[in-house]
Design an enzyme around this catalytic site. Structure first.
Site, PDB file in Angstrom:
ATOM      1  N   LEU A 153       0.828  -1.215   0.000  1.00  0.00           N
ATOM      2  CA  LEU A 153       0.000   0.000   0.000  1.00  0.00           C
ATOM      3  C   LEU A 153       0.861   1.264   0.000  1.00  0.00           C
ATOM      4  CD1 LEU A 153      -2.784  -0.987   2.587  1.00  0.00           C
ATOM      5  CD2 LEU A 153      -2.741  -1.317   0.113  1.00  0.00           C
ATOM      6  N   ASP A 193      15.395   1.793   9.713  1.00  0.00           N
ATOM      7  CA  ASP A 193      14.542   0.964  10.559  1.00  0.00           C
ATOM      8  C   ASP A 193      13.830   1.899  11.530  1.00  0.00           C
ATOM      9  OD1 ASP A 193      13.445  -0.694  12.527  1.00  0.00           O
ATOM     10  OD2 ASP A 193      15.020  -2.196  12.272  1.00  0.00           O
ATOM     11  N   TYR A 225      -9.423  -3.298  13.562  1.00  0.00           N
ATOM     12  CA  TYR A 225      -9.541  -3.924  14.890  1.00  0.00           C
ATOM     13  C   TYR A 225      -8.900  -3.094  16.007  1.00  0.00           C
ATOM     14  CZ  TYR A 225      -5.113  -6.050  13.136  1.00  0.00           C
ATOM     15  OH  TYR A 225      -3.870  -6.274  12.592  1.00  0.00           O
ATOM     16  N   PRO A 280      -7.952   0.460   7.052  1.00  0.00           N
ATOM     17  CA  PRO A 280      -8.411  -0.349   5.913  1.00  0.00           C
ATOM     18  C   PRO A 280      -8.837  -1.751   6.347  1.00  0.00           C
ATOM     19  CG  PRO A 280      -6.038   0.211   5.753  1.00  0.00           C
ATOM     20  CD  PRO A 280      -6.481   0.476   7.149  1.00  0.00           C
ATOM     21  N   ILE A 326      -6.851  -5.662   1.915  1.00  0.00           N
ATOM     22  CA  ILE A 326      -6.482  -5.251   0.555  1.00  0.00           C
ATOM     23  C   ILE A 326      -5.324  -6.169   0.178  1.00  0.00           C
ATOM     24  CG2 ILE A 326      -5.538  -3.393  -0.883  1.00  0.00           C
ATOM     25  CD1 ILE A 326      -6.728  -1.398   1.173  1.00  0.00           C
TER      26      ILE A 326
HETATM   27  C1  HXC Z   1       5.285 -16.166  16.026  1.00  0.00           C
HETATM   28  C2  HXC Z   1       7.008 -14.945  15.143  1.00  0.00           C
HETATM   29  C3  HXC Z   1       6.463 -15.072  13.848  1.00  0.00           C
HETATM   30  C4  HXC Z   1       5.239 -15.814  13.709  1.00  0.00           C
HETATM   31  C5  HXC Z   1       8.287 -13.939  13.703  1.00  0.00           C
HETATM   32  N1  HXC Z   1       8.144 -14.258  14.991  1.00  0.00           N
HETATM   33  N2  HXC Z   1       7.281 -14.429  12.972  1.00  0.00           N
HETATM   34  N3  HXC Z   1       6.425 -15.471  16.218  1.00  0.00           N
HETATM   35  N4  HXC Z   1       4.691 -16.334  14.824  1.00  0.00           N
HETATM   36  N5  HXC Z   1       4.650 -15.960  12.521  1.00  0.00           N
HETATM   37  C6  HXC Z   1       9.042 -13.905  16.081  1.00  0.00           C
HETATM   38  C7  HXC Z   1      10.464 -14.419  15.841  1.00  0.00           C
HETATM   39  O1  HXC Z   1      10.610 -15.734  16.279  1.00  0.00           O
HETATM   40  C8  HXC Z   1      11.263 -13.454  16.706  1.00  0.00           C
HETATM   41  O2  HXC Z   1      11.174 -13.834  18.045  1.00  0.00           O
HETATM   42  C9  HXC Z   1      10.481 -12.142  16.561  1.00  0.00           C
HETATM   43  O3  HXC Z   1       9.155 -12.485  16.156  1.00  0.00           O
HETATM   44  C10 HXC Z   1      11.066 -11.214  15.523  1.00  0.00           C
HETATM   45  O4  HXC Z   1      11.129 -11.908  14.289  1.00  0.00           O
HETATM   46  P1  HXC Z   1      12.307 -11.688  13.234  1.00  0.00           P
HETATM   47  O5  HXC Z   1      11.938 -12.364  11.978  1.00  0.00           O
HETATM   48  O6  HXC Z   1      13.596 -12.017  13.870  1.00  0.00           O
HETATM   49  O7  HXC Z   1      12.305 -10.108  13.135  1.00  0.00           O
HETATM   50  P2  HXC Z   1      11.978  -9.075  12.054  1.00  0.00           P
HETATM   51  O8  HXC Z   1      12.873  -9.230  10.879  1.00  0.00           O
HETATM   52  O9  HXC Z   1      12.021  -7.806  12.787  1.00  0.00           O
HETATM   53  O10 HXC Z   1      10.496  -9.387  11.525  1.00  0.00           O
HETATM   54  C11 HXC Z   1       9.442  -8.628  11.910  1.00  0.00           C
HETATM   55  C12 HXC Z   1       8.092  -9.336  11.667  1.00  0.00           C
HETATM   56  C13 HXC Z   1       7.937  -9.745  10.185  1.00  0.00           C
HETATM   57  C14 HXC Z   1       7.021  -8.401  12.139  1.00  0.00           C
HETATM   58  C15 HXC Z   1       8.053 -10.607  12.510  1.00  0.00           C
HETATM   59  O11 HXC Z   1       6.659 -10.335   9.997  1.00  0.00           O
HETATM   60  C16 HXC Z   1       8.080  -8.568   9.257  1.00  0.00           C
HETATM   61  O12 HXC Z   1       9.180  -8.221   8.869  1.00  0.00           O
HETATM   62  N6  HXC Z   1       6.963  -7.894   8.881  1.00  0.00           N
HETATM   63  C17 HXC Z   1       6.969  -6.721   8.007  1.00  0.00           C
HETATM   64  C18 HXC Z   1       5.840  -6.670   7.037  1.00  0.00           C
HETATM   65  C19 HXC Z   1       4.452  -7.089   7.533  1.00  0.00           C
HETATM   66  O13 HXC Z   1       4.308  -7.726   8.580  1.00  0.00           O
HETATM   67  N7  HXC Z   1       3.437  -6.733   6.731  1.00  0.00           N
HETATM   68  C20 HXC Z   1       2.050  -7.088   7.029  1.00  0.00           C
HETATM   69  C21 HXC Z   1       1.352  -5.921   7.542  1.00  0.00           C
HETATM   70  S1  HXC Z   1      -0.397  -6.279   7.516  1.00  0.00           S
HETATM   71  P3  HXC Z   1      12.479 -13.934  19.003  1.00  0.00           P
HETATM   72  O14 HXC Z   1      11.914 -14.363  20.302  1.00  0.00           O
HETATM   73  O15 HXC Z   1      13.414 -14.905  18.379  1.00  0.00           O
HETATM   74  O16 HXC Z   1      13.033 -12.530  19.036  1.00  0.00           O
HETATM   75  C22 HXC Z   1      -1.100  -5.504   8.839  1.00  0.00           C
HETATM   76  C23 HXC Z   1      -2.597  -5.427   8.976  1.00  0.00           C
HETATM   77  C24 HXC Z   1      -3.364  -6.469   8.287  1.00  0.00           C
HETATM   78  O17 HXC Z   1      -0.449  -4.997   9.635  1.00  0.00           O
HETATM   79  C25 HXC Z   1      -4.853  -6.408   8.546  1.00  0.00           C
HETATM   80  C26 HXC Z   1      -5.581  -7.211   7.509  1.00  0.00           C
HETATM   81  C27 HXC Z   1      -7.032  -6.979   7.488  1.00  0.00           C
HETATM   82  P1  NAP Z   2       3.630  -4.546   3.492  1.00  0.00           P
HETATM   83  O1  NAP Z   2       3.776  -4.524   2.011  1.00  0.00           O
HETATM   84  O2  NAP Z   2       4.239  -5.678   4.241  1.00  0.00           O
HETATM   85  O3  NAP Z   2       4.180  -3.171   4.037  1.00  0.00           O
HETATM   86  C1  NAP Z   2       4.874  -2.990   5.216  1.00  0.00           C
HETATM   87  C2  NAP Z   2       6.092  -2.143   4.938  1.00  0.00           C
HETATM   88  O4  NAP Z   2       6.673  -1.747   6.184  1.00  0.00           O
HETATM   89  C3  NAP Z   2       7.170  -2.845   4.134  1.00  0.00           C
HETATM   90  O5  NAP Z   2       7.553  -2.036   3.057  1.00  0.00           O
HETATM   91  C4  NAP Z   2       8.333  -2.997   5.109  1.00  0.00           C
HETATM   92  O6  NAP Z   2       9.572  -2.882   4.436  1.00  0.00           O
HETATM   93  C5  NAP Z   2       8.075  -1.819   6.042  1.00  0.00           C
HETATM   94  N1  NAP Z   2       8.659  -2.042   7.368  1.00  0.00           N
HETATM   95  C6  NAP Z   2       8.470  -3.095   8.191  1.00  0.00           C
HETATM   96  N2  NAP Z   2       9.218  -2.975   9.295  1.00  0.00           N
HETATM   97  C7  NAP Z   2       9.887  -1.807   9.164  1.00  0.00           C
HETATM   98  C8  NAP Z   2      10.819  -1.128   9.983  1.00  0.00           C
HETATM   99  N3  NAP Z   2      11.203  -1.622  11.157  1.00  0.00           N
HETATM  100  N4  NAP Z   2      11.320   0.055   9.545  1.00  0.00           N
HETATM  101  C9  NAP Z   2      10.946   0.573   8.348  1.00  0.00           C
HETATM  102  N5  NAP Z   2      10.062  -0.035   7.537  1.00  0.00           N
HETATM  103  C10 NAP Z   2       9.541  -1.214   7.940  1.00  0.00           C
HETATM  104  O7  NAP Z   2       2.083  -4.538   3.899  1.00  0.00           O
HETATM  105  P2  NAP Z   2       0.850  -3.630   3.434  1.00  0.00           P
HETATM  106  O8  NAP Z   2      -0.314  -4.531   3.313  1.00  0.00           O
HETATM  107  O9  NAP Z   2       1.214  -2.758   2.312  1.00  0.00           O
HETATM  108  O10 NAP Z   2       0.619  -2.746   4.735  1.00  0.00           O
HETATM  109  C11 NAP Z   2       0.755  -1.337   4.713  1.00  0.00           C
HETATM  110  C12 NAP Z   2      -0.001  -0.740   5.891  1.00  0.00           C
HETATM  111  O11 NAP Z   2      -1.398  -1.017   5.775  1.00  0.00           O
HETATM  112  C13 NAP Z   2       0.407  -1.280   7.247  1.00  0.00           C
HETATM  113  O12 NAP Z   2       0.367  -0.236   8.202  1.00  0.00           O
HETATM  114  C14 NAP Z   2      -0.658  -2.290   7.558  1.00  0.00           C
HETATM  115  O13 NAP Z   2      -0.798  -2.505   8.937  1.00  0.00           O
HETATM  116  C15 NAP Z   2      -1.873  -1.597   6.969  1.00  0.00           C
HETATM  117  N6  NAP Z   2      -2.994  -2.476   6.656  1.00  0.00           N
HETATM  118  C16 NAP Z   2      -2.919  -3.325   5.593  1.00  0.00           C
HETATM  119  C17 NAP Z   2      -4.024  -4.109   5.303  1.00  0.00           C
HETATM  120  C18 NAP Z   2      -4.026  -5.039   4.119  1.00  0.00           C
HETATM  121  O14 NAP Z   2      -4.976  -5.814   3.996  1.00  0.00           O
HETATM  122  N7  NAP Z   2      -3.053  -4.981   3.245  1.00  0.00           N
HETATM  123  C19 NAP Z   2      -5.160  -4.038   6.100  1.00  0.00           C
HETATM  124  C20 NAP Z   2      -5.176  -3.182   7.193  1.00  0.00           C
HETATM  125  C21 NAP Z   2      -4.084  -2.380   7.449  1.00  0.00           C
HETATM  126  P3  NAP Z   2      10.897  -3.628   4.965  1.00  0.00           P
HETATM  127  O15 NAP Z   2      10.495  -5.035   5.278  1.00  0.00           O
HETATM  128  O16 NAP Z   2      11.869  -3.511   3.823  1.00  0.00           O
HETATM  129  O17 NAP Z   2      11.339  -2.869   6.163  1.00  0.00           O
END
Ligand code: HXC
Ligand code: NAP
Length: 290
Positions: free
Chosen positions: A21, A71, A152, A193, A196
């Site tokens: 997004l 970060d 939520y 949102p 999506i």
């Molecule tokens: C349980 C988990 C896990 C999982 C990671 N961990 N994934 N625990 N279930 N699925 C734990 C690891 O074991 C570790 O614990 C800690 O979380 C950190 O994980 P790392 O992979 O080492 O760290 P990091 O690289 O910082 O990863 C961060 C993350 C990862 C949040 C876990 O998912 C990520 O990078 N996300 C970025 C993008 C993202 O999530 N996008 C979706 C957004 S959607 P320990 O104990 O070893 O430290 C959204 C709304 C959606 O937000 C709503 C939809 C309607």
């Molecule tokens: P996404 O593609 O995974 O976007 C998350 C972004 O955050 C990635 O570009 C990631 O890049 C960056 N990010 C994660 N950790 C970071 C950190 N520590 N420092 C800097 N950047 C970091 O997911 P998305 O669906 O587009 O989500 C965008 C936003 O919409 C989020 O706030 C999410 O909660 C919200 N949202 C999404 C949905 C949906 O259905 N898609 C629904 C409700 C709300 P790097 O990994 O490279 O850092």
């Protein structure tokens, strides 16, 4: 939908702008003439997005894109990035979009998992907001913050507890600072949102593709939202066209959370046609005619 100079001369930072997004919104803002900064942890992803969007928006008004590996959990790194951006030109708009999420039973989560998600979502939003906010206030500069939450935040949600806790905090921050900083020209709103389709969200939160159909059934409009719809709403909320909207959380979910909340909603599926007929009022006989 908008005149293509809507965001002309606006300097905007989108956290997490390299994917999903954030990326779609960066593209829209560029099309509308903005100077867009994106940040994220992965340099390769940012560079690829920067190149792709530069090509896609080639020939568009005046938009320019710049990327910064950062970060958002690290307050010092955030302040350095903001300093670097400010040294060229101050930001007008901050979009806190970076997020992390895990789908898990809460009792299985480590402290590290909580720290990771809360660190990105809540502390990350706080770090960028404070770094920009202090500069805006000191310079008496008008500005806009747009936070991305979820539906939520008010209800909470099972199985995404670190995210629910952190996003609820972001919602409280939005409403608090909208009031505290509003009189000094800083507006702050949020978009909540519903689903999506993005790689980041769907790969983590929908373990089986078949679950998508079940998810769509929870939405009155019968489909997921689109990135374009999201980006257009974001453009409106950061533009001067929404100058009187402050402290608002705009839900964009096709009616999903209301459908889940309504006491009688499920009767639509459970009652038969015959039962609906039986519920209709019986005709009362007109006694004056007898
Ligand atoms: C349980 C988990 C896990 C999982 C990671 N961990 N994934 N625990 N279930 N699925 C734990 C690891 O074991 C570790 O614990 C800690 O979380 C950190 O994980 P790392 O992979 O080492 O760290 P990091 O690289 O910082 O990863 C961060 C993350 C990862 C949040 C876990 O998912 C990520 O990078 N996300 C970025 C993008 C993202 O999530 N996008 C979706 C957004 S959607 P320990 O104990 O070893 O430290 C959204 C709304 C959606 O937000 C709503 C939809 C309607
Ligand atoms: P996404 O593609 O995974 O976007 C998350 C972004 O955050 C990635 O570009 C990631 O890049 C960056 N990010 C994660 N950790 C970071 C950190 N520590 N420092 C800097 N950047 C970091 O997911 P998305 O669906 O587009 O989500 C965008 C936003 O919409 C989020 O706030 C999410 O909660 C919200 N949202 C999404 C949905 C949906 O259905 N898609 C629904 C409700 C709300 P790097 O990994 O490279 O850092």
């Amino acid at each position: 939908m908008f005149q293509n100079n809507l965001l002309q001369n606006k300097h905007i930072l989108i956290t997490g702008g390299g994917t999903g997004l954030g990326k779609a919104t960066a593209q829209r803002f560029l099309e509308l003439g903005a100077q867009v900064h994106i940040c994220g942890r992965r340099q390769d992803v940012l560079t690829a997005t920067e190149h792709e969007l530069r090509q896609r928006t080639n020939g568009q008004p005046n938009g320019k894109i710049h990327s910064h590996p950062c970060d958002v959990r690290d307050a010092t790194a955030v302040d350095e990035m903001i300093s670097k951006i400010w040294s060229k030109a101050p930001l007008d708009i901050l979009m806190n979009n970076a997020a992390g999420n895990v789908l898990a039973r809460t009792e299985d989560l480590s402290l590290g998992a909580f720290q990771s998600v809360i660190g990105i979502v809540l502390m990350g939003t706080l770090h960028t907001t404070m770094a920009c906010g202090r500069r805006w206030l000191a310079e008496k500069r008008k500005a806009v913050v747009l936070n991305i939450t979820t539906t939520y935040t008010t209800t909470g949600s099972a199985y995404v507890v670190p995210s629910a806790v952190a996003k609820a905090g972001v919602q409280a921050l939005t409403r608090s600072l909208a009031v505290e900083w509003g009189d000094r020209g800083i507006r702050m709103n949020a978009i909540a949102p519903g689903p999506i389709r993005t790689e980041g969200a769907f790969s983590r939160l929908l373990p089986r593709p078949e679950l998508e159909d079940a998810a769509k059934k929870r939405i009155p409009l019968g489909r997921f939202g689109t990135m374009e719809e999201f980006a257009n709403l974001a453009a409106f909320l950061v533009s001067d066209g929404s100058a009187y909207i402050n402290g608002e959380v705009v839900t964009m979910d096709g009616g999903e959370w209301l459908q889940g909340a309504g006491e009688f909603t499920s009767l639509g599926r459970e009652l038969t046609q015959k039962e609906w007929e039986m519920m209709k009022p019986k005709r009362v006989k007109d006694s004056s005619k007898t």
